[in-house]
Design a protein around this motif. Structure first.
Motif, mmCIF file in Angstrom:
data_model
loop_
_atom_site.group_PDB
_atom_site.id
_atom_site.type_symbol
_atom_site.label_atom_id
_atom_site.label_comp_id
_atom_site.label_asym_id
_atom_site.label_seq_id
_atom_site.Cartn_x
_atom_site.Cartn_y
_atom_site.Cartn_z
ATOM 1 N N PHE A 5 0.827 -1.203 0.000
ATOM 2 C CA PHE A 5 0.000 0.000 0.000
ATOM 3 C C PHE A 5 0.864 1.257 0.000
ATOM 4 N N ALA A 6 1.938 1.246 0.765
ATOM 5 C CA ALA A 6 2.815 2.417 0.813
ATOM 6 C C ALA A 6 3.400 2.721 -0.557
ATOM 7 N N ARG A 7 3.761 1.682 -1.311
ATOM 8 C CA ARG A 7 4.368 1.875 -2.624
ATOM 9 C C ARG A 7 3.362 2.340 -3.667
ATOM 10 N N ASN A 8 2.133 1.842 -3.573
ATOM 11 C CA ASN A 8 1.202 1.985 -4.683
ATOM 12 C C ASN A 8 -0.028 2.856 -4.418
ATOM 13 N N PHE A 9 -0.344 3.129 -3.146
ATOM 14 C CA PHE A 9 -1.563 3.866 -2.835
ATOM 15 C C PHE A 9 -1.330 5.159 -2.054
ATOM 16 N N VAL A 10 -0.331 5.175 -1.170
ATOM 17 C CA VAL A 10 -0.084 6.372 -0.359
ATOM 18 C C VAL A 10 0.281 7.542 -1.280
ATOM 19 N N GLY A 11 -0.348 8.678 -1.015
ATOM 20 C CA GLY A 11 -0.138 9.861 -1.836
ATOM 21 C C GLY A 11 -1.131 9.998 -2.971
ATOM 22 N N LYS A 12 -2.012 9.023 -3.136
ATOM 23 C CA LYS A 12 -2.994 9.046 -4.217
ATOM 24 C C LYS A 12 -4.405 9.251 -3.672
ATOM 25 N N ARG A 13 -5.229 9.923 -4.467
ATOM 26 C CA ARG A 13 -6.648 10.073 -4.144
ATOM 27 C C ARG A 13 -7.332 8.740 -4.437
ATOM 28 N N ILE A 14 -8.068 8.235 -3.467
ATOM 29 C CA ILE A 14 -8.595 6.876 -3.547
ATOM 30 C C ILE A 14 -10.127 6.885 -3.531
ATOM 31 N N GLY A 15 -10.695 6.193 -4.494
ATOM 32 C CA GLY A 15 -12.126 5.927 -4.452
ATOM 33 C C GLY A 15 -12.374 4.722 -3.565
ATOM 34 N N VAL A 16 -13.263 4.857 -2.591
ATOM 35 C CA VAL A 16 -13.535 3.773 -1.645
ATOM 36 C C VAL A 16 -15.001 3.381 -1.766
ATOM 37 N N SER A 17 -15.257 2.114 -1.990
ATOM 38 C CA SER A 17 -16.620 1.622 -2.127
ATOM 39 C C SER A 17 -16.746 0.265 -1.467
ATOM 40 N N SER A 18 -17.969 -0.218 -1.362
ATOM 41 C CA SER A 18 -18.239 -1.529 -0.780
ATOM 42 C C SER A 18 -19.125 -2.318 -1.726
ATOM 43 N N PRO A 19 -18.531 -2.975 -2.737
ATOM 44 C CA PRO A 19 -19.337 -3.728 -3.707
ATOM 45 C C PRO A 19 -20.286 -4.720 -3.051
ATOM 46 N N GLN A 20 -19.880 -5.302 -1.947
ATOM 47 C CA GLN A 20 -20.701 -6.268 -1.227
ATOM 48 C C GLN A 20 -21.885 -5.594 -0.539
ATOM 49 N N PRO B 87 -15.431 -6.181 -9.700
ATOM 50 C CA PRO B 87 -15.299 -6.918 -8.436
ATOM 51 C C PRO B 87 -15.846 -8.331 -8.606
ATOM 52 N N ILE B 88 -15.152 -9.280 -8.053
ATOM 53 C CA ILE B 88 -15.577 -10.679 -8.143
ATOM 54 C C ILE B 88 -15.747 -11.225 -6.737
ATOM 55 N N GLY B 89 -16.893 -11.799 -6.468
ATOM 56 C CA GLY B 89 -17.135 -12.368 -5.150
ATOM 57 C C GLY B 89 -17.567 -11.308 -4.160
ATOM 58 N N GLN B 90 -17.451 -11.645 -2.891
ATOM 59 C CA GLN B 90 -17.926 -10.788 -1.805
ATOM 60 C C GLN B 90 -16.843 -9.800 -1.384
ATOM 61 N N VAL B 91 -16.719 -8.725 -2.137
ATOM 62 C CA VAL B 91 -15.700 -7.713 -1.860
ATOM 63 C C VAL B 91 -16.246 -6.732 -0.818
ATOM 64 N N ARG B 92 -15.680 -6.754 0.366
ATOM 65 C CA ARG B 92 -16.124 -5.865 1.439
ATOM 66 C C ARG B 92 -15.773 -4.416 1.136
ATOM 67 N N VAL B 93 -14.503 -4.192 0.705
ATOM 68 C CA VAL B 93 -14.030 -2.841 0.421
ATOM 69 C C VAL B 93 -13.203 -2.855 -0.856
ATOM 70 N N ARG B 94 -13.447 -1.890 -1.714
ATOM 71 C CA ARG B 94 -12.599 -1.666 -2.884
ATOM 72 C C ARG B 94 -11.918 -0.311 -2.735
ATOM 73 N N LEU B 95 -10.569 -0.312 -2.880
ATOM 74 C CA LEU B 95 -9.776 0.904 -2.881
ATOM 75 C C LEU B 95 -9.256 1.107 -4.295
ATOM 76 N N LEU B 96 -9.685 2.193 -4.944
ATOM 77 C CA LEU B 96 -9.404 2.379 -6.362
ATOM 78 C C LEU B 96 -8.652 3.681 -6.597
ATOM 79 N N GLY B 97 -7.433 3.553 -7.153
ATOM 80 C CA GLY B 97 -6.673 4.707 -7.606
ATOM 81 C C GLY B 97 -6.792 4.820 -9.106
#
Length: 327
Positions: free
Chosen positions: A14-29, A144-154
């Motif tokens: 997460f530190a390498r790929n998500f920190v510093g980015k604006r993230i869309g957060v959703s709950s497909p499940q 999303p495939i299956g029961q995804v509780r949280v999706r973090l999307l950059g």
């Protein structure tokens, strides 16, 4: 259940790929809609791990706390940067980890000893405990495939969380309270003070040391594999009360945990055997059965004394040990 080394490696992902980015957060499940709405559209500012728990901070001062537990895992897709390289990688992390699409070196169980983060499997998705599916997404972001509780999307990366034991939004005071309940983690603090804290707690408890090592309020990150291997390496009977250990024995346990944890974080594997020849080390990196002293070796001769390794149950978890070397 992922042990401490895996969760530290996931936080680094997460530190390498998500920190510093604006993230869309959703709950497909649909089970985390309110929590997702509190974080959606904010920039991720930090990723931390204490033992088996991960904390992701956002620029509105809120944190996402995740404990994967027995069945939780993260699925990653997109332009995932692994180690010092940027590659298109689709993989799973958590119970089983991440598998990149590059020139990975995999062991016989699909574990990538060089570039993976976590404890990888050959399959990208595990829909259920007995259902494993390999999927290569068509386009980005993948559905999303299956029961995804949280999706973090950059903009170019996505992480899907499924099956966690805990997933909640906390404010800074709640995060600090959660961290304060956890025992010391040598990846975060390998100071004499952290060692003293561990030793003091262990040496005043009548609880068997085999149970204390699994108590996350005593020490963070140790699971079933590391518990068995640490006790064998120390020559300690799992049923010995913590208070029966000498100061030297307790300190040696802490230092060995710090040593093994750093190896696990660096390699993605729970390598617990020392002094191997080059050939033996290569075998161990390819095959888990050659990587441990006692774990999952019930009924087989001890590698040191030849006594059959015993399998018992302690606190509803499997306990592997040598009755002679650990008498």
């Amino acid at each position: 259940m992922p042990e401490g080394h895996s969760v530290h490696r996931i936080a680094r992902q997460f530190a390498r790929n998500f920190v510093g980015k604006r993230i869309g957060v959703s709950s497909p499940q649909g089970r985390f809609v309110d929590g997702a709405a509190m974080l959606d559209g904010h920039t991720m500012t930090d990723a931390r791990t204490v033992g088996k728990q991960m904390f992701l901070e956002f620029d509105n001062g809120l944190w996402l706390r995740v404990h994967l537990g027995l069945y939780g895992a993260w699925d990653f897709a997109g332009d995932i940067r692994v180690d010092a390289t940027v590659a298109s990688a689709n993989g799973r992390m958590g119970q089983t980890g991440m598998r990149g699409t590059g020139d990975a070196v995999l062991d016989s169980a699909g574990e990538n000893s060089l570039r993976s983060i976590g404890a990888p499997r050959l399959t990208r998705l595990r829909m259920a405990e007995n259902e494993k599916i390999s999927v290569e997404p068509d386009g980005f972001p993948p559905d999303p495939i299956g029961q995804v509780r949280v999706r973090l999307l950059g903009t170019d990366v996505v992480a899907d969380l499924r099956g966690p034991t805990a997933c909640e939004v906390l404010d800074p005071l709640q995060v600090q309270a959660a961290m304060d309940r956890l025992g010391p983690d040598p990846m975060l603090d390998d100071s004499p003070a952290a060692e003293d804290r561990f030793v003091e707690v262990v040496r005043k408890k009548p609880t068997p040391i085999g149970r204390l090592l699994m108590d996350q309020s005593v020490v963070s990150g140790i699971g079933n594999v590391y518990r068995a291997e640490l006790l064998f390496r120390a020559g300690l009977n799992p049923y010995a009360p913590g208070k029966s250990l000498s100061d030297e024995q307790a300190r040696a346990l802490w230092r060995d945990w710090a040593y093994l944890l750093k190896i696990g974080v660096a390699t993605g594997q729970m390598m617990t055997m020392d002094g191997l020849s080059d050939a033996a080390h290569r075998r161990a990196m390819k095959r888990r059965a050659d990587r441990h002293w006692v774990y999952k070796r019930e009924g087989l001769p001890c590698r040191v004394c030849g006594t059959h390794i015993t399998l018992e149950e302690m606190a509803a978890r499997k306990l592997y040990w040598c009755p002679k070397c650990q008498a």
